[in-house]
Write a protein that holds these residues in place. Structure first.
Motif, PDB file in Angstrom:
ATOM      1  N   VAL A 129      -9.941   5.425  -0.239  1.00 19.82           N
ATOM      2  CA  VAL A 129     -10.771   6.209   0.679  1.00 19.82           C
ATOM      3  C   VAL A 129     -11.646   7.182  -0.112  1.00 19.82           C
ATOM      4  O   VAL A 129     -12.837   7.319   0.148  1.00 19.82           O
TER       5      VAL A 129
ATOM      6  N   PRO B 105      -3.942   1.420  -7.001  1.00 16.98           N
ATOM      7  CA  PRO B 105      -2.821   1.305  -7.928  1.00 16.98           C
ATOM      8  C   PRO B 105      -1.882   0.165  -7.556  1.00 16.98           C
ATOM      9  O   PRO B 105      -1.104  -0.288  -8.384  1.00 16.98           O
ATOM     10  N   SER B 106      -1.952  -0.288  -6.314  1.00 15.42           N
ATOM     11  CA  SER B 106      -1.119  -1.408  -5.893  1.00 15.42           C
ATOM     12  C   SER B 106      -1.846  -2.735  -6.071  1.00 15.42           C
ATOM     13  O   SER B 106      -1.358  -3.764  -5.625  1.00 15.42           O
ATOM     14  N   ASN B 107      -3.015  -2.696  -6.701  1.00 14.40           N
ATOM     15  CA  ASN B 107      -3.813  -3.902  -6.952  1.00 14.40           C
ATOM     16  C   ASN B 107      -4.079  -4.696  -5.687  1.00 14.40           C
ATOM     17  O   ASN B 107      -4.041  -5.925  -5.693  1.00 14.40           O
TER      18      ASN B 107
ATOM     19  N   CYS C  80       0.850  -1.191   0.000  1.00 16.53           N
ATOM     20  CA  CYS C  80       0.000   0.000   0.000  1.00 16.53           C
ATOM     21  C   CYS C  80       0.885   1.240   0.000  1.00 16.53           C
ATOM     22  O   CYS C  80       1.789   1.366   0.812  1.00 16.53           O
ATOM     23  N   ILE C  81       0.655   2.136  -0.956  1.00 13.77           N
ATOM     24  CA  ILE C  81       1.453   3.362  -0.982  1.00 13.77           C
ATOM     25  C   ILE C  81       0.700   4.523  -0.326  1.00 13.77           C
ATOM     26  O   ILE C  81       1.085   5.681  -0.446  1.00 13.77           O
ATOM     27  N   ARG C  82      -0.398   4.216   0.316  1.00 10.72           N
ATOM     28  CA  ARG C  82      -1.169   5.196   1.075  1.00 10.72           C
ATOM     29  C   ARG C  82      -1.619   6.377   0.208  1.00 10.72           C
ATOM     30  O   ARG C  82      -1.606   7.521   0.632  1.00 10.72           O
ATOM     31  N   CYS C  83      -2.014   6.053  -1.000  1.00 12.83           N
ATOM     32  CA  CYS C  83      -2.395   7.109  -1.933  1.00 12.83           C
ATOM     33  C   CYS C  83      -3.780   7.663  -1.631  1.00 12.83           C
ATOM     34  O   CYS C  83      -4.188   8.670  -2.192  1.00 12.83           O
ATOM     35  N   ALA C  84      -4.532   6.972  -0.763  1.00 10.35           N
ATOM     36  CA  ALA C  84      -5.854   7.438  -0.330  1.00 10.35           C
ATOM     37  C   ALA C  84      -6.912   7.346  -1.420  1.00 10.35           C
ATOM     38  O   ALA C  84      -8.021   7.831  -1.250  1.00 10.35           O
ATOM     39  N   LYS C  85      -6.591   6.717  -2.524  1.00  9.04           N
ATOM     40  CA  LYS C  85      -7.597   6.615  -3.580  1.00  9.04           C
ATOM     41  C   LYS C  85      -8.770   5.746  -3.141  1.00  9.04           C
ATOM     42  O   LYS C  85      -9.918   6.065  -3.431  1.00  9.04           O
TER      43      LYS C  85
ATOM     44  N   TYR D  30      -8.476   0.689   3.096  1.00  9.72           N
ATOM     45  CA  TYR D  30      -7.126   0.211   3.424  1.00  9.72           C
ATOM     46  C   TYR D  30      -7.033  -0.227   4.881  1.00  9.72           C
ATOM     47  O   TYR D  30      -6.351  -1.193   5.210  1.00  9.72           O
ATOM     48  N   ILE D  31      -7.755   0.496   5.760  1.00 13.01           N
ATOM     49  CA  ILE D  31      -7.757   0.095   7.175  1.00 13.01           C
ATOM     50  C   ILE D  31      -8.548  -1.196   7.346  1.00 13.01           C
ATOM     51  O   ILE D  31      -8.128  -2.113   8.054  1.00 13.01           O
TER      52      ILE D  31
END
Ligand code: SF4
Ligand code: SF4
Lengths: 328, 443
Positions: free
Chosen positions: B375, B418-420, B368-373, B385-386
């Motif tokens: 969310v 984006p990280s599938n 996870c790159i934490r891009c927030a997409k 993600y959480i």
């Protein structure tokens, strides 16, 4: 036939498409820096990018013992950002140290992309600023593709001139005589770190990222907005002691920070409300450091400080849930 | 600006390949398998036995409770056996296997093309008819329709919301039905309005179907209280809660039902089935299904009988392409991949999507790159993600506090990541575990 749970299709973005999008967005500012700072800018940029990639590859392979993946492009971004944040006459060996700190300490020591709490390039930059204060604050003056590197003529940044002038009690009108006009600064014709000077080019890059959906407006707008409001109030209250908001926004890496460093995915909050709090925090801290602190600029520190608050922000500022009201 | 729901949403490529192909009738195969659990709720109990003669429209399995549905034969012929087969759910389920002989319909079914506008039934009679004739939600959820139309004590229905959104990419069954059976749908809506005693109905249709919007708007001028609302295209607008938000600007409370804000939601396909049941005496034994895919030679919309094997429909659409990697019942966002082409057509199958091999595999999952997409696209305002991380760590209590049960499984988060990351897989896992805990607490 293949069996898998839904959904069965994917959106267009991948990690690497996003990362390369950011890189493309940085190209205009890079070209402007090549123009104004010439050979030095090219040497610094190349050294920083290549070494960042090399360090990431080596650390992944030999320390973490994993298959290195440079293709996601994030090491290139760190390298570029570090280069953008240093003067164009910085000796190669110092850049290498900065790059090693950025990648090794700032990123890989936390487990690599996605796990680092602080923006790696800023970790590198602040480390250099503390370790090599002299070299890190000698700013070459802009020219028309100058061919000097280490021996480039140097001078102070507009922010430095402003801070010193105000401290010496010079009238604002006199200080403004000694710094480039707002328009010159917008194009990038001023002393400073190589990627922070080109306001227009940075803005173009930012618009590109917004258009591609790589970033959203929340962080850039809240950073710039809060800086403008805060310095605007100060300026109105005492125009002799405090420079105008536009001056503050165009100088000292505010645009670079607001567009490219505060928006770093990994180190910014997840909810849009959280991103606004984060952006305002950066804006306010930047002004506080600039006006009341020892350093003339302040964006880097402000971003790093707010990076530290991101877990807290994520914990307490949640997106508004659908149907929040409980059934009566 | 066109209306839509306010929070999140994504824009997958629409790929409505079959939008212009008119609904074709496919004849039944020699043998059909009619599953007894084609709806949400209890499986129906079979009331025919081996060697019984049945006609088209004859009751063959009886509803087993309030939340259950009758099942009728879609063909005429002889019951060969009662067997367990694999159905579209991927599980083994009981089914009635019928060998087809001729096409003899129950005498009371009106097979004429004439449209009957007037009806005299009372609200109770309508609901009883819908119950008897096995009508379930045809949007895909297959919730028994009479249950939704029976307003619980203490609640008042104010608006009938009709779902003509069809936000799933590829699917065009509802679109074709609106174009070809518009008047029948409107009469079906009138009947449902009577059933729940409301004077207002809103049909939500996305703006990518301007012909359907224009057609129904024209027809609706001769009906009282039916409005057509064009909606900005955004997935998952067809979700009940999103649709209510879009057309009524009301938020169904977390854990609540549409009726909590005075809404009852039905799909246009269901409205058509209601029309046929009440005005034509026809039980639900066939439906429109889109059979589509990029490499399929003839993406089509079929009126297909329940129980015919999916393979038969694919054959009618030009045959299974060589590069097939996955066959999905439903659309790409929420559909189920099938493990066999012999599974029978059921009430809930709105589409059969053939995916080429190069689009069928999951992509490699990265960190996870934490891009927030995830969310920002979640229509329920959750943080996928959480939810995924908590499910990985089996932290169910926090999972519940993060409102995992609000997830409508729309797949927007997995789609956009984006990280599938397999966000929805883990969220489903979490929902299962948390649901169990919540039920145990209640018990
Ligand atoms: S979309 Fe994927 S990568 Fe981005 S925050 Fe969500 S889980 Fe992480
Ligand atoms: S699947 Fe659930 S968590 Fe993911 S976007 Fe849809 S509602 Fe949100």
């Amino acid at each position: 036939m293949k069996i898998s749970p839904s959904p069965h299709n994917y959106g267009k973005d991948s990690v690497s498409s996003l990362m390369y999008g950011v890189i493309v967005a940085m190209i205009p500012a890079m070209l402007v820096s090549f123009y104004f700072f010439g050979l030095g800018a090219i040497i610094v940029t190349l050294t920083s990018v290549v070494s960042a990639m090399a360090f990431e590859w080596l650390i992944t392979k030999y320390l973490l013992k994993k298959e290195p993946s440079l293709i996601d492009g994030s090491a290139i971004i760190t390298g570029l950002l570090l280069a953008f944040n240093v003067p164009s006459n910085l000796p190669i060996w110092i850049i290498l140290i900065g790059s090693l700190v950025a990648i090794g300490m700032g990123k890989m020591s936390f487990g690599g992309l996605g796990n680092n709490p602080f923006n790696p390039a800023l970790v590198g930059r602040v480390f250099l600023l503390i370790s090599f204060p002299v070299q890190m604050t000698k700013w070459p003056l802009p020219g028309n593709f100058p061919m000097e590197y280490a021996d480039a003529a140097t001078g102070a940044t507009p922010l430095g001139v402003m801070k010193e002038g105000i401290n010496n009690g010079e009238p604002m009108a006199d200080i403004l005589q000694n710094i480039p006009s707002h328009m010159q600064m917008f194009y990038g014709q001023m002393g400073g770190s190589l990627g922070e000077v080109a306001g227009l080019a940075l803005l173009i890059g930012c618009l590109y990222m917004l258009f591609r959906g790589i970033i959203t407006w929340h962080i850039p707008v809240s950073v710039l907005g809060s800086i403008a409001i805060f310095t605007g109030i100060l300026h109105l209250a005492s125009p002799e002691k405090f420079a105008d908001p536009l001056f503050h926004i165009l100088t000292g890496g505010v645009l670079l920070g607001a567009f490219f460093m505060a928006t770093d995915y990994v180190t910014s909050p997840m909810s849009q409300k959280g991103q606004i709090v984060f952006g305002v925090g950066i804006g306010v801290l930047t002004v506080v450091i600039r006006v009341f602190g020892a350093y003339p600029e302040g964006v880097s520190f402000a971003i790093l400080i707010m990076n530290a608050f991101v877990p807290l922000i994520n914990n307490y500022i949640k997106p508004k849930r659908f149907g929040e009201v409980k059934v009566a | 600006m066109a209306k839509t729901f306010s929070k999140g949403g994504v824009h997958p490529p629409e790929n409505k390949l079959s939008a212009n192909s008119a609904i074709q009738i496919v004849p039944p195969t020699n043998v059909v398998s009619i599953p007894v659990s084609q709806h949400m709720g209890a499986p129906s109990s079979v009331i025919v036995k081996k060697n019984d003669q049945v006609k088209v429209g004859q009751l063959i399995a009886q509803s087993a409770g309030f939340v259950s549905a009758n099942i009728h034969s879609s063909v005429s012929g002889v019951v060969q056996k009662i067997n367990t087969i694999i159905d579209t759910s991927g599980y083994k389920r009981k089914a009635v296997i019928i060998k087809v002989e001729g096409d003899e319909w129950m005498e009371n079914i009106d097979r004429s093309a004439q449209i009957i506008r007037n009806f005299t039934m009372s609200s109770e009679e309508i609901i009883k008819r819908i119950n008897e004739f096995g009508i379930v939600g045809l949007g895909g959820a297959t919730f028994p329709s009479h249950v939704k139309l029976s307003i619980p004590k203490g609640k008042v229905a104010k608006v009938l919301v009709i779902n003509g959104v069809e936000c799933e990419p590829y699917l065009t069954a509802d679109h074709r039905l609106m174009l070809e059976k518009g008047e029948e749908i409107l009469i079906g809506i009138e009947i449902q309005m009577k059933a729940i005693n409301v004077s207002r109905a809103i049909i939500g249709i996305e703006n990518n179907k301007p012909d359907a919007i224009a057609h129904l708007t024209k027809l609706a001028s001769s009906f009282k209280g039916i409005e057509i609302v064009g909606l900005k295209v955004k997935y998952p607008q067809g979700g009940e809660k999103q649709l209510i938000k879009a057309v009524m600007n009301r938020e169904v409370p977390s854990g609540g039902l549409p009726i909590d804000v005075g809404a009852v939601v039905h799909n246009v396909g269901t409205a058509f089935a209601v029309y046929e049941a009440v005005q034509k005496n026809k039980p639900l034994f066939e439906r429109v299904v889109t059979v589509t895919g990029k490499s399929l030679s003839k993406p089509s919309n079929f009126m297909a009988r329940i129980g015919v094997p999916i393979s038969n429909l694919i054959e009618a659409a030009g045959g299974l392409p060589e590069d097939t990697g996955k066959v999905i019942s439903g659309g790409p966002m929420m559909g189920k991949s099938l493990n066999s082409l012999e599974v029978p057509m059921a009430k809930g199958v709105s589409g059969v999507l053939i995916m080429p091999d190069n689009e069928s595999s999951r992509r490699r999952q990265a960190a996870c790159i934490r891009c927030a997409k995830c969310v920002s696209v979640c229509p329920m305002g959750l943080e996928p993600y959480i939810l995924m991380t908590l499910a990985e760590r089996e932290m169910w209590e926090r999972e519940e506090n993060e409102r995992i049960m609000d997830c409508i499984e729309c797949g927007s988060c997995s789609f956009v990541c984006p990280s599938n990351r397999a966000l929805l897989d883990y969220i489903r896992l979490g929902k299962g575990a948390v649901g169990k805990i919540m039920r145990a607490r209640k018990a």
